[in-house]
Design a protein around this motif. Structure first.
Motif, mmCIF file in Angstrom:
data_model
loop_
_atom_site.group_PDB
_atom_site.id
_atom_site.type_symbol
_atom_site.label_atom_id
_atom_site.label_comp_id
_atom_site.label_asym_id
_atom_site.label_seq_id
_atom_site.Cartn_x
_atom_site.Cartn_y
_atom_site.Cartn_z
ATOM 1 N N UNK B 134 1.664 15.605 8.339
ATOM 2 C CA UNK B 134 2.351 14.306 8.473
ATOM 3 C C UNK B 134 3.505 14.368 9.468
ATOM 4 N N UNK B 135 3.959 15.588 9.819
ATOM 5 C CA UNK B 135 5.120 15.740 10.712
ATOM 6 C C UNK B 135 4.710 15.882 12.182
ATOM 7 N N UNK B 136 3.440 15.733 12.455
ATOM 8 C CA UNK B 136 2.976 15.843 13.844
ATOM 9 C C UNK B 136 2.413 17.214 14.134
ATOM 10 N N UNK B 137 1.729 17.290 15.247
ATOM 11 C CA UNK B 137 0.949 18.490 15.551
ATOM 12 C C UNK B 137 1.823 19.718 15.792
ATOM 13 N N UNK B 138 2.927 19.532 16.516
ATOM 14 C CA UNK B 138 3.732 20.702 16.879
ATOM 15 C C UNK B 138 4.446 21.299 15.662
ATOM 16 N N UNK B 139 5.030 20.432 14.828
ATOM 17 C CA UNK B 139 5.702 20.961 13.622
ATOM 18 C C UNK B 139 4.663 21.578 12.691
ATOM 19 N N UNK B 140 3.507 20.923 12.603
ATOM 20 C CA UNK B 140 2.434 21.455 11.757
ATOM 21 C C UNK B 140 2.025 22.847 12.235
ATOM 22 N N UNK B 141 1.875 22.978 13.555
ATOM 23 C CA UNK B 141 1.494 24.284 14.112
ATOM 24 C C UNK B 141 2.588 25.325 13.848
ATOM 25 N N UNK B 142 3.846 24.918 14.079
ATOM 26 C CA UNK B 142 4.974 25.834 13.846
ATOM 27 C C UNK B 142 5.023 26.291 12.396
ATOM 28 N N UNK B 143 4.791 25.344 11.472
ATOM 29 C CA UNK B 143 4.825 25.683 10.047
ATOM 30 C C UNK B 143 3.631 26.569 9.674
ATOM 31 N N UNK B 144 2.462 26.187 10.171
ATOM 32 C CA UNK B 144 1.254 26.938 9.826
ATOM 33 C C UNK B 144 1.367 28.390 10.286
ATOM 34 N N UNK B 145 1.834 28.576 11.530
ATOM 35 C CA UNK B 145 1.927 29.944 12.060
ATOM 36 C C UNK B 145 3.217 30.654 11.639
ATOM 37 N N UNK B 146 3.957 30.049 10.701
ATOM 38 C CA UNK B 146 5.127 30.730 10.137
ATOM 39 C C UNK B 146 4.898 31.091 8.676
ATOM 40 N N UNK B 147 3.773 30.649 8.133
ATOM 41 C CA UNK B 147 3.480 30.924 6.728
ATOM 42 C C UNK B 147 2.240 31.786 6.578
ATOM 43 N N UNK B 148 1.644 31.696 5.398
ATOM 44 C CA UNK B 148 0.456 32.518 5.141
ATOM 45 C C UNK B 148 -0.769 32.049 5.939
ATOM 46 N N UNK B 149 -0.669 30.835 6.498
ATOM 47 C CA UNK B 149 -1.725 30.358 7.385
ATOM 48 C C UNK B 149 -1.922 31.311 8.549
ATOM 49 N N UNK B 150 -0.827 31.842 9.055
ATOM 50 C CA UNK B 150 -0.872 32.812 10.155
ATOM 51 C C UNK B 150 -1.661 34.058 9.730
ATOM 52 N N UNK B 151 -1.387 34.516 8.508
ATOM 53 C CA UNK B 151 -2.094 35.700 7.991
ATOM 54 C C UNK B 151 -3.582 35.382 7.826
ATOM 55 N N UNK B 152 -3.854 34.193 7.296
ATOM 56 C CA UNK B 152 -5.234 33.749 7.072
ATOM 57 C C UNK B 152 -6.020 33.733 8.385
ATOM 58 N N UNK B 153 -5.431 33.129 9.425
ATOM 59 C CA UNK B 153 -6.092 33.093 10.733
ATOM 60 C C UNK B 153 -6.249 34.498 11.315
ATOM 61 N N UNK B 154 -5.222 35.325 11.114
ATOM 62 C CA UNK B 154 -5.277 36.692 11.648
ATOM 63 C C UNK B 154 -6.399 37.483 10.970
ATOM 64 N N UNK B 155 -6.615 37.238 9.664
ATOM 65 C CA UNK B 155 -7.712 37.913 8.947
ATOM 66 C C UNK B 155 -9.055 37.515 9.562
ATOM 67 N N UNK B 156 -9.206 36.217 9.825
ATOM 68 C CA UNK B 156 -10.481 35.748 10.405
ATOM 69 C C UNK B 156 -10.669 36.276 11.815
ATOM 70 N N UNK B 157 -9.568 36.375 12.559
ATOM 71 C CA UNK B 157 -9.684 36.919 13.918
ATOM 72 C C UNK B 157 -10.112 38.389 13.857
#
Lengths: 51, 315
Positions: B134-157
């Motif tokens: 809801x906060x827009x793409x850039x804040x969403x990306x910043x939040x995602x890659x600052x939380x466990x989402x970053x770990x999740x994506x890194x696992x898939x990579x």
């Protein structure tokens, strides 16, 4: 190996563009178009210019 | 929501299922739930007008909204449509696998997905990382890659990189080209190099955007890293309870959803570890038995036998 280096170069350039302008990494379609242009279009262009 | 995971999951699935899936419908299924809706969640500017959903999270995942695109039944219905049009089962179930992967992966954030819509509008959420669409793409990306989402994506990579053989030309010729009707059709019109680039594009896009957004978030900007469950907590995250129309849903599925999901998860893990253990023990036993067996007599090649015989007769 040449192919791998070409893809690697494409990745480095795309990451650079993405950091500079986030709209360039908006969707898969931009990524796919960039990759095809870089690894297929660019070598074909270079080959044609050399001839 | 997940970011690069949706790009990379199809390669891991491809590695495990080989010719039994068609890659392009698998990828399409993996993108399908967000394909036509994400732009409205983040908003888009067209000649001075800014168009955006009034309640982005509800629009994206809830009801009323397009949250049904993240339900399992949506995948089943679209697969039936695909089967109805092309009459090729591989297209239908490859799409289904991709769509299921997306719907299940997105349960990882704090909003979750309406997996069993229309039977219930309950949002199934593990709540590992914050939903900030809801906060827009850039804040969403910043939040995602600052939380466990970053770990999740890194696992898939990492998992996709371990499966690197699926990206080779030989694998593409042997497994993908023969099984995927799209590539079979494309093979008549476009070069192999272009097909390979298209096949590898999702991996390329997933890996590069993971790196680009991470650098953007932590080098260019300084979004604080917060790897706690449900984080990062500096962002205003939407939770399933904020928009769950069925917070006190009386259906047995909702009432026992979390403990039941945890139980199933535990069972799956137990089975996986047991199989892995059995396999390791089996390998160890096979090695032991192979060592215990008497070595087979040395076999001589016909030329060596003839030479030996000739040597014996002449001697």
């Amino acid at each position: 190996m040449r192919q791998f280096l070409l893809y690697l170069a494409a990745a480095v350039v795309y990451i650079g563009i993405g950091i500079y302008n986030q709209n360039a990494i908006y969707s898969y379609f931009e990524g796919a178009a960039f990759l095809v242009l870089f690894v297929v279009g660019l070598p074909a262009l270079v080959k044609r210019l050399r001839q | 929501m997940s970011w690069a995971a949706h790009d990379l999951e199809p390669y891991v699935i491809q590695r495990h299922l080989g010719k039994r899936v068609a890659f392009m419908p698998l990828l399409l299924g993996s993108y399908a739930p967000d394909m036509f809706t994400k732009w409205f969640v983040y908003g888009i500017g067209i000649s001075g007008w800014h168009i955006k959903a009034s309640d982005p999270a509800r629009f994206h995942r809830g009801w009323p909204g397009v949250g049904f695109t993240h339900s399992l039944i949506f995948g089943v219905l679209l697969s039936l449509v695909i089967y109805g049009i092309w009459r090729k089962p591989i297209l239908a179930y490859s799409f289904l696998i991709g769509q299921f992967a997306h719907a299940l992966t997105d349960t990882g954030d704090t909003v979750g997905t309406m997996l069993f819509f229309p039977f219930t509008t309950h949002l199934f959420s593990i709540g590992a990382w914050a939903y900030a669409g809801q906060l827009g793409r850039q804040v969403d990306a910043g939040a995602y890659y600052s939380g466990l989402g970053f770990v999740w994506d890194a696992i898939w990579l990492a998992w996709a990189m371990v499966s690197w053989r699926v990206l080779t030309r030989e694998y593409f010729r042997r497994e993908v080209l023969v099984a995927d009707p799209f590539f079979k059709w494309a093979n008549r019109t476009i070069s192999e190099a272009t097909m390979l680039a298209l096949y590898r594009a999702a991996f390329f896009y997933g890996a590069t955007r993971l790196i680009a957004w991470s650098i953007w978030a932590h080098v260019v900007h300084s979004f604080p890293l917060d790897l706690r469950w449900g984080g990062p907590h500096w962002v205003h995250a939407i939770h399933s309870s904020d928009l769950n129309a069925a917070a006190s849903c009386p259906c047995p599925c909702c009432r026992a959803a979390k403990p039941r999901l945890a139980m199933y998860g535990g069972l799956v893990l137990a089975v996986r570890f047991r199989r892995l253990g059995d396999r390791l023990i089996g390998h160890a036993r096979a090695d032991d038995e192979a060592e215990a067996l008497p070595r087979p007599p040395l076999r001589l090649r016909p030329r060596a036998i003839r030479a030996a015989r000739g040597g014996a007769s002449s001697g």
